[in-house]
Write a protein that holds these residues in place. Sequence first.
Motif, PDB file in Angstrom:
ATOM      1  N   CYS A   6       0.842  -1.199   0.000  1.00 24.25           N
ATOM      2  CA  CYS A   6       0.000   0.000   0.000  1.00 24.25           C
ATOM      3  C   CYS A   6       0.879   1.251   0.000  1.00 24.25           C
ATOM      4  O   CYS A   6       1.685   1.457   0.910  1.00 24.25           O
ATOM      5  N   GLN A   7       0.707   2.064  -1.013  1.00 18.84           N
ATOM      6  CA  GLN A   7       1.527   3.259  -1.179  1.00 18.84           C
ATOM      7  C   GLN A   7       0.887   4.473  -0.503  1.00 18.84           C
ATOM      8  O   GLN A   7      -0.273   4.435  -0.089  1.00 18.84           O
ATOM      9  N   ASN A   8       1.676   5.534  -0.418  1.00 18.38           N
ATOM     10  CA  ASN A   8       1.177   6.834   0.057  1.00 18.38           C
ATOM     11  C   ASN A   8       0.497   6.745   1.424  1.00 18.38           C
ATOM     12  O   ASN A   8      -0.592   7.282   1.646  1.00 18.38           O
ATOM     13  N   ASN A   9       1.150   6.003   2.326  1.00 24.11           N
ATOM     14  CA  ASN A   9       0.679   5.860   3.710  1.00 24.11           C
ATOM     15  C   ASN A   9      -0.656   5.123   3.822  1.00 24.11           C
ATOM     16  O   ASN A   9      -1.405   5.306   4.789  1.00 24.11           O
ATOM     17  N   GLY A  10      -0.952   4.290   2.823  1.00 23.76           N
ATOM     18  CA  GLY A  10      -2.141   3.458   2.923  1.00 23.76           C
ATOM     19  C   GLY A  10      -1.957   2.368   3.971  1.00 23.76           C
ATOM     20  O   GLY A  10      -0.837   1.962   4.284  1.00 23.76           O
ATOM     21  N   THR A  45      -6.451   0.354   2.654  1.00 22.79           N
ATOM     22  CA  THR A  45      -7.314   1.479   3.013  1.00 22.79           C
ATOM     23  C   THR A  45      -6.512   2.750   2.769  1.00 22.79           C
ATOM     24  O   THR A  45      -5.480   2.980   3.409  1.00 22.79           O
ATOM     25  N   CYS A  46      -6.989   3.552   1.808  1.00 22.64           N
ATOM     26  CA  CYS A  46      -6.193   4.681   1.328  1.00 22.64           C
ATOM     27  C   CYS A  46      -6.545   5.979   2.048  1.00 22.64           C
ATOM     28  O   CYS A  46      -7.699   6.178   2.462  1.00 22.64           O
ATOM     29  N   PRO A  47      -5.580   6.892   2.176  1.00 26.13           N
ATOM     30  CA  PRO A  47      -5.893   8.251   2.625  1.00 26.13           C
ATOM     31  C   PRO A  47      -6.869   8.916   1.647  1.00 26.13           C
ATOM     32  O   PRO A  47      -6.999   8.487   0.492  1.00 26.13           O
ATOM     33  N   SER A  48      -7.528   9.949   2.083  1.00 25.69           N
ATOM     34  CA  SER A  48      -8.607  10.553   1.291  1.00 25.69           C
ATOM     35  C   SER A  48      -8.147  11.071  -0.068  1.00 25.69           C
ATOM     36  O   SER A  48      -8.944  11.167  -1.006  1.00 25.69           O
ATOM     37  N   ASP A  49      -6.883  11.399  -0.215  1.00 26.69           N
ATOM     38  CA  ASP A  49      -6.390  11.972  -1.470  1.00 26.69           C
ATOM     39  C   ASP A  49      -5.954  10.921  -2.482  1.00 26.69           C
ATOM     40  O   ASP A  49      -5.527  11.280  -3.587  1.00 26.69           O
ATOM     41  N   TYR A  50      -6.043   9.624  -2.133  1.00 24.61           N
ATOM     42  CA  TYR A  50      -5.523   8.587  -3.024  1.00 24.61           C
ATOM     43  C   TYR A  50      -6.553   7.474  -3.222  1.00 24.61           C
ATOM     44  O   TYR A  50      -7.388   7.199  -2.352  1.00 24.61           O
ATOM     45  N   THR A  51      -6.456   6.830  -4.384  1.00 21.69           N
ATOM     46  CA  THR A  51      -7.320   5.699  -4.709  1.00 21.69           C
ATOM     47  C   THR A  51      -6.479   4.621  -5.389  1.00 21.69           C
ATOM     48  O   THR A  51      -5.271   4.768  -5.571  1.00 21.69           O
ATOM     49  N   GLY A  52      -7.153   3.544  -5.811  1.00 17.83           N
ATOM     50  CA  GLY A  52      -6.469   2.441  -6.473  1.00 17.83           C
ATOM     51  C   GLY A  52      -6.260   1.277  -5.525  1.00 17.83           C
ATOM     52  O   GLY A  52      -6.325   1.424  -4.296  1.00 17.83           O
ATOM     53  N   SER A  53      -6.010   0.099  -6.082  1.00 19.82           N
ATOM     54  CA  SER A  53      -5.853  -1.102  -5.259  1.00 19.82           C
ATOM     55  C   SER A  53      -4.687  -0.988  -4.291  1.00 19.82           C
ATOM     56  O   SER A  53      -4.702  -1.578  -3.212  1.00 19.82           O
ATOM     57  N   ASN A  54      -3.672  -0.194  -4.677  1.00 23.05           N
ATOM     58  CA  ASN A  54      -2.510   0.013  -3.814  1.00 23.05           C
ATOM     59  C   ASN A  54      -2.352   1.476  -3.406  1.00 23.05           C
ATOM     60  O   ASN A  54      -1.255   1.901  -3.033  1.00 23.05           O
ATOM     61  N   CYS A  55      -3.444   2.238  -3.514  1.00 27.43           N
ATOM     62  CA  CYS A  55      -3.409   3.675  -3.186  1.00 27.43           C
ATOM     63  C   CYS A  55      -2.375   4.408  -4.041  1.00 27.43           C
ATOM     64  O   CYS A  55      -1.690   5.330  -3.579  1.00 27.43           O
ATOM     65  N   GLN A  56      -2.258   3.980  -5.274  1.00 28.30           N
ATOM     66  CA  GLN A  56      -1.197   4.502  -6.134  1.00 28.30           C
ATOM     67  C   GLN A  56      -1.605   5.737  -6.929  1.00 28.30           C
ATOM     68  O   GLN A  56      -0.746   6.397  -7.524  1.00 28.30           O
ATOM     69  N   THR A  57      -2.913   6.053  -6.969  1.00 26.64           N
ATOM     70  CA  THR A  57      -3.340   7.206  -7.777  1.00 26.64           C
ATOM     71  C   THR A  57      -4.127   8.201  -6.933  1.00 26.64           C
ATOM     72  O   THR A  57      -4.633   7.876  -5.864  1.00 26.64           O
TER      73      THR A  57
END
Length: 225
Positions: free
Chosen positions: A196-200, A213-225
């Motif tokens: 999980c990227q970007n502190n997911g 589980t992604c932060p509010s500013d990121y989406t994607g299966s790995n919080c990559q976008t």
Amino acid sequence: MKVLLALLLLFAFTISVEASACSATSHAEFTLQFDHYWNPDERNYNGDKCDDFSACEYYFIICLNTQTSTDPCTIGSFTTKYWERSQNVSFSIGEVMNSTSQTNPLNFTIQSYTGYVNLHIKVMDKDYQDGADDLLDTFSHGLYLVSGAKSQYRLEGTRPIIKKSFLSFQAEVECCSQWTGSNCNQDLNSCRSNPCQNNGTCANTGLDQYQCTCPSDYTGSNCQT
């Protein structure tokens, strides 16, 4: 009542922790249970009697390695205490095996298990007369062990005399808590690689499965976008 329940849970947790030798980087745990050692007529490797005035004082040097390792004791090594007997040693469950209070059976951790363990054991006689301990016999055997299946062995020693010695023991491999499979090579912790990227935040959902589980500013299966 709640206090008693908490104490019972703490006691059970303490037992489970002490029962396993697994570390954070271990895939499997190898258990070696000594049962019996026979030495007819108290002979050493060359066929001579152990001592002139006393019974043999046996101790065992154990060395474990993997199938492809050039290091003789990659998995681990262990030297036991002394047993003064006439012709045999019987080992009991829970018996203290050395000065650090390690008990029978002995536990060793394996970093990466391939389904095979090389077992090498030297049987020695503690010699107080001239200070040079005598080799009584050696045992070597390759153990093919599937996780969760205990196997029994009775080995004949390698010494080149008619009076052979024998060693019986049991061996077992169990996967550590984060690993599974017959060789303990399937990782149950799919979050180990931090996918999980970007502190997911990563959560295991099954074998080779996870959910981020992604932060509010990121989406994607790995919080990559």
